[in-house]
Write a protein that holds these residues in place. Structure first.
Motif, mmCIF file in Angstrom:
data_model
loop_
_atom_site.group_PDB
_atom_site.id
_atom_site.type_symbol
_atom_site.label_atom_id
_atom_site.label_comp_id
_atom_site.label_asym_id
_atom_site.label_seq_id
_atom_site.Cartn_x
_atom_site.Cartn_y
_atom_site.Cartn_z
ATOM 1 N N ASP A 186 41.398 81.271 -94.324
ATOM 2 C CA ASP A 186 40.770 81.563 -95.395
ATOM 3 C C ASP A 186 39.144 82.422 -94.708
ATOM 4 O OD1 ASP A 186 40.270 81.789 -98.166
ATOM 5 O OD2 ASP A 186 39.027 80.628 -98.295
ATOM 6 N N ILE A 187 39.399 83.106 -93.664
ATOM 7 C CA ILE A 187 37.440 83.491 -93.956
ATOM 8 C C ILE A 187 38.253 85.315 -93.226
ATOM 9 C CG2 ILE A 187 36.235 83.903 -91.254
ATOM 10 C CD1 ILE A 187 36.266 81.183 -90.740
ATOM 11 N N ARG A 188 37.163 86.017 -93.152
ATOM 12 C CA ARG A 188 37.241 87.395 -94.012
ATOM 13 C C ARG A 188 37.634 87.502 -92.211
ATOM 14 N NH1 ARG A 188 37.367 91.356 -98.011
ATOM 15 N NH2 ARG A 188 37.219 93.500 -97.156
ATOM 16 N N MET A 189 38.493 88.677 -92.016
ATOM 17 C CA MET A 189 37.556 89.383 -90.831
ATOM 18 C C MET A 189 37.449 90.453 -90.101
ATOM 19 S SD MET A 189 39.271 87.500 -88.245
ATOM 20 C CE MET A 189 39.124 85.445 -89.637
ATOM 21 N N ASP A 190 35.807 90.648 -90.331
ATOM 22 C CA ASP A 190 34.942 91.554 -90.254
ATOM 23 C C ASP A 190 35.928 92.984 -89.407
ATOM 24 O OD1 ASP A 190 33.179 90.730 -92.526
ATOM 25 O OD2 ASP A 190 32.367 89.804 -90.259
ATOM 26 N N HIS A 191 36.066 92.881 -88.618
ATOM 27 C CA HIS A 191 36.747 93.832 -86.978
ATOM 28 C C HIS A 191 38.034 93.313 -86.522
ATOM 29 C CE1 HIS A 191 33.088 96.407 -88.177
ATOM 30 N NE2 HIS A 191 32.505 95.075 -87.697
ATOM 31 N N TYR A 192 38.764 94.146 -86.378
ATOM 32 C CA TYR A 192 39.642 93.962 -84.974
ATOM 33 C C TYR A 192 39.756 94.869 -84.018
ATOM 34 C CZ TYR A 192 44.435 94.665 -83.998
ATOM 35 O OH TYR A 192 45.620 94.666 -83.328
ATOM 36 N N LEU A 193 40.315 93.879 -82.532
ATOM 37 C CA LEU A 193 40.401 94.649 -81.970
ATOM 38 C C LEU A 193 41.374 94.752 -80.777
ATOM 39 C CD1 LEU A 193 36.423 94.403 -79.914
ATOM 40 C CD2 LEU A 193 38.232 96.363 -80.464
ATOM 41 N N GLU A 194 42.349 95.429 -80.203
ATOM 42 C CA GLU A 194 43.492 94.810 -79.673
ATOM 43 C C GLU A 194 43.201 95.842 -78.244
ATOM 44 O OE1 GLU A 194 48.100 96.049 -80.065
ATOM 45 O OE2 GLU A 194 46.615 96.317 -82.226
ATOM 46 N N VAL A 195 44.375 94.764 -77.087
ATOM 47 C CA VAL A 195 43.965 95.803 -76.010
ATOM 48 C C VAL A 195 45.520 95.968 -75.644
ATOM 49 C CG1 VAL A 195 43.337 95.838 -73.653
ATOM 50 C CG2 VAL A 195 41.574 94.633 -75.466
ATOM 51 N N ASP A 196 46.051 96.609 -74.296
ATOM 52 C CA ASP A 196 47.125 96.962 -74.944
ATOM 53 C C ASP A 196 47.595 96.915 -72.949
ATOM 54 O OD1 ASP A 196 48.763 99.495 -72.726
ATOM 55 O OD2 ASP A 196 49.252 98.510 -74.428
ATOM 56 N N PHE A 197 48.582 95.646 -72.801
ATOM 57 C CA PHE A 197 49.046 96.108 -71.425
ATOM 58 C C PHE A 197 48.564 96.067 -70.028
ATOM 59 C CE2 PHE A 197 51.911 91.531 -72.472
ATOM 60 C CZ PHE A 197 50.662 90.857 -72.431
ATOM 61 N N SER A 198 49.304 97.565 -70.793
ATOM 62 C CA SER A 198 49.405 98.913 -69.425
ATOM 63 C C SER A 198 47.884 99.677 -68.930
ATOM 64 C CB SER A 198 50.748 100.104 -69.781
ATOM 65 O OG SER A 198 50.092 100.715 -70.531
ATOM 66 N N GLY A 199 47.146 99.369 -70.388
ATOM 67 C CA GLY A 199 45.482 99.276 -70.008
ATOM 68 C C GLY A 199 44.993 98.868 -69.288
ATOM 69 N N PHE A 200 45.287 96.988 -69.945
ATOM 70 C CA PHE A 200 44.225 96.453 -69.010
ATOM 71 C C PHE A 200 44.998 96.172 -66.889
ATOM 72 C CE2 PHE A 200 44.991 91.837 -66.984
ATOM 73 C CZ PHE A 200 44.074 91.508 -66.919
ATOM 74 N N GLU A 201 46.185 96.785 -67.080
ATOM 75 C CA GLU A 201 46.076 96.521 -65.419
ATOM 76 C C GLU A 201 45.301 98.544 -65.095
ATOM 77 O OE1 GLU A 201 50.192 97.409 -62.905
ATOM 78 O OE2 GLU A 201 50.280 97.978 -64.640
ATOM 79 N N LYS A 202 45.843 98.951 -65.455
ATOM 80 C CA LYS A 202 44.851 99.997 -65.139
ATOM 81 C C LYS A 202 43.811 100.133 -65.298
ATOM 82 C CE LYS A 202 48.116 103.403 -67.048
ATOM 83 N NZ LYS A 202 48.472 104.367 -68.058
ATOM 84 N N LEU A 203 43.316 99.501 -65.861
ATOM 85 C CA LEU A 203 41.127 99.199 -65.100
ATOM 86 C C LEU A 203 40.925 98.349 -64.659
ATOM 87 C CD1 LEU A 203 38.963 99.063 -67.595
ATOM 88 C CD2 LEU A 203 39.082 96.685 -68.530
ATOM 89 N N VAL A 204 42.243 97.270 -64.355
ATOM 90 C CA VAL A 204 41.430 96.197 -63.157
ATOM 91 C C VAL A 204 41.575 97.207 -61.950
ATOM 92 C CG1 VAL A 204 42.828 94.394 -61.320
ATOM 93 C CG2 VAL A 204 42.451 94.505 -64.307
ATOM 94 N N ASP A 205 42.708 98.184 -61.924
ATOM 95 C CA ASP A 205 42.476 98.614 -60.364
ATOM 96 C C ASP A 205 41.300 99.873 -60.516
ATOM 97 O OD1 ASP A 205 45.699 98.286 -59.402
ATOM 98 O OD2 ASP A 205 46.330 99.482 -60.891
ATOM 99 N N GLU A 206 40.540 100.643 -61.795
ATOM 100 C CA GLU A 206 39.745 101.306 -61.941
ATOM 101 C C GLU A 206 38.646 100.813 -61.044
ATOM 102 O OE1 GLU A 206 39.140 105.208 -62.585
ATOM 103 O OE2 GLU A 206 41.138 105.466 -63.749
ATOM 104 N N LEU A 207 38.229 99.569 -61.472
ATOM 105 C CA LEU A 207 37.057 98.012 -60.796
ATOM 106 C C LEU A 207 37.611 98.364 -59.106
ATOM 107 C CD1 LEU A 207 37.342 95.916 -63.625
ATOM 108 C CD2 LEU A 207 34.964 97.300 -62.984
#
Length: 381
Positions: A186-207
Motif C-alpha cells: 500500500d505504498i506508491r512506487m515513485d520510480h522503477y529501475l531494472e538492470v539486465d543480467f547481460s548488461g551487468f556482466e558487461k559492466l563488470v568487464d568494462e571496470l
C-alpha cells in the motif's frame, strides 16, 4: 571487511536483521540478527555511471539517451494506486532481471523461449532530505496474492492467489511487478529501475573486473562458479555467477544469495572508486554506454537528464547512512522451500516507510534467516 555493518532499520547506528527462507532441502535455520550495509549502492552506482556521461558533447548525450529503455508505468496502471505521500520521501522499485533468450539464455540458465523473470527485487526508500535510506528486499519465492494488472501492451492479466512473488514480472512485466508491490505494501512506487543480467556482466568487464575475498570455497555448477577460499578478481561472468548462486554457499536459500549480492555491490563500489572512473573520460563513456544499454527505467527517469537529476539528489547517501532489511517472512508450512509474509511485522515496515520513519527493530527480529553472511567481502578492504 564483510558485508555486515552497523546501520539498522531506517537509522544509521541501530541494529537490524535480514530474513531468509530455508534451503532447497527443507532445512530450517535458527533466526539470528544480521546487519548489512550498502545494497542501495546498486541503484546509486548504476545511475551515477549512466548519468555522468550526459555532461559531454551533443553526440554523446544523444547516443546515451537513445540507449535507455523506458516503460510508462503511470499510464499502464492508471489512477487505481496508493496515494503519493507528500512528505519529501521517495520510493523506488529496483529489479534485477533476465530474459530467457539470446545471451541471457546462458546467463540465466533458462529455456530460449523469450520470456523473462525477476531474480532480485528491492524497495528503496529515500528519506526526506535525501541523506539516508532504507532498502527492503522482497524474496522472490514469497507466496502472495497477485492482483489483476494491465501490461504496457494493454493486455489484462487475471489475479492469482497463492503464487510466487516473481510471477508478477514474468506474467506482465514491469507494470505488473509495480502493481503487485503496491498491492502488497500500500505504498506508491515513485520510480522503477531494472538492470539486465547481460548488461551487468558487461559492466563488470568494462571496470576491469572486481576484487573480492571469499572465506570459503564456493562451487555451484548451475551458476558456473568455482572459487577457492581467498582473493579473486572476478570477471563479468564470474561476478554474475556469484550474485546468482544459491547452492554454492550458506544453506542454499534464495535469501542467502541476497547476502552475497550485498557484499558484491560493496566490492563493486570500491572498484569504481579504485580505478578513478570519473577522471577518465574514455572509460567513463564506455561505462555509461554499457550501463545505459542495461537499464530500463520508468518514463519519468527514461532520459539522461532525468537520471542525472535523480542521481544528483542521491549522491549524499553513502554506505554509513543506509540500512537494509528483508521483508519479514516465515517458512511456508505447506512447502518449506517457500516463504510467506509475516503480516503484522511487515505492516510495521510499510507503516514506517509511509510515514518516513525508521523501520522498528521489532519488525526485523525473529524472522526466517539465511546463512551466507561474511562469506564474501571486498578484496580492497
Amino acid at each position: 571487511m564483510s558485508a555486515e555493518s552497523t546501520p539498522g532499520p531506517g537509522i544509521p547506528g541501530g541494529p537490524g536483521t535480514n530474513g531468509s527462507r530455508n534451503s532447497a532441502k527443507g532445512r530450517r535455520r535458527k533466526p539470528r540478527s544480521k546487519r548489512h550495509k550498502g545494497l542501495l549502492i546498486a541503484a546509486w552506482t548504476t545511475a551515477g555511471i549512466v548519468v555522468l556521461g550526459g555532461t559531454g558533447a551533443g553526440y554523446v548525450y544523444f547516443k546515451l539517451n537513445g540507449n535507455i529503455k523506458s516503460v510508462d508505468i503511470d499510464s499502464a496502471l492508471g489512477t487505481s494506486r496508493p496515494t503519493k505521500v507528500d512528505n519529501g520521501s521517495e520510493n523506488i522499485l529496483v529489479l534485477g532481471s533476465d530474459s530467457r533468450s539470446g545471451k541471457n539464455k546462458k546467463l540465466g540458465g533458462g529455456a530460449d523461449d523469450g520470456s523473462a523473470r525477476s531474480d532480485t527485487a528491492m524497495i528503496v526508500h529515500v528519506y526526506k532530505g535525501h541523506k539516508r535510506a532504507s532498502v527492503v528486499s522482497i524474496p522472490r519465492d514469497t507466496i502472495i496474492d497477485r492482483p489483476e494488472c494491465t501490461d504496457t501492451k494493454g493486455v489484462t492479466h487475471d489475479a492469482a492467489n497463492g503464487v510466487m512473488f516473481n510471477s508478477a514480472y514474468s506474467t506482465g512485466g514491469a507494470t505488473c511487478a509495480v502493481k503487485t508491490v503496491e498491492s502488497l505494501t500500500d505504498i506508491r512506487m515513485d520510480h522503477y529501475l531494472e538492470v539486465d543480467f547481460s548488461g551487468f556482466e558487461k559492466l563488470v568487464d568494462e571496470l576491469g573486473g572486481v576484487q573480492v575475498t571469499t572465506t570459503k570455497d564456493i562451487k555451484d555448477s548451475e551458476s558456473h562458479l568455482n572459487l577457492s577460499a581467498g582473493s579473486h578478481k572476478l570477471d563479468g561472468e564470474q561476478a554474475l555467477g556469484l550474485v546468482r548462486t544459491r547452492h554454492g554457499v550458506g544453506d542454499g536459500s534464495d535469501l542467502g544469495r541476497i547476502q552475497l549480492q550485498q557484499a558484491f555491490i560493496k566490492a563493486l563500489a570500491d572498484q569504481v572508486k579504485h580505478i578513478g572512473v570519473f577522471s577518465n573520460p574514455k572509460r567513463l563513456y564506455d561505462l555509461a554506454d554499457t550501463a545505459t544499454k542495461a537499464v530500463t527505467a520508468d518514463s519519468k527517469l527514461g532520459s539522461v537528464n532525468s537520471l542525472m537529476s535523480f542521481a544528483n539528489g542521491l549522491k549524499g547517501i553513502g554506505s554509513s547512512n543506509m540500512s537494509m532489511v528483508t521483508m519479514p517472512v516465515r517458512y511456508d508450512p505447506a512447502n518449506p522451500n517457500r516463504v510467506i509474509v509475516e503480516k503484522s511485522k511487515a505492516q510495521q515496515v510499510w507503516t514506517a516507510l509511509k510515514n518516513d520513519r525508521p523501520i522498528p527493530k521489532a519488525a526485523t527480529e525473529g524472522n526466517a534467516t539465511g546463512e551466507a553472511r561474511g562469506v564474501v567481502s571486498s578484496g580492497r578492504e
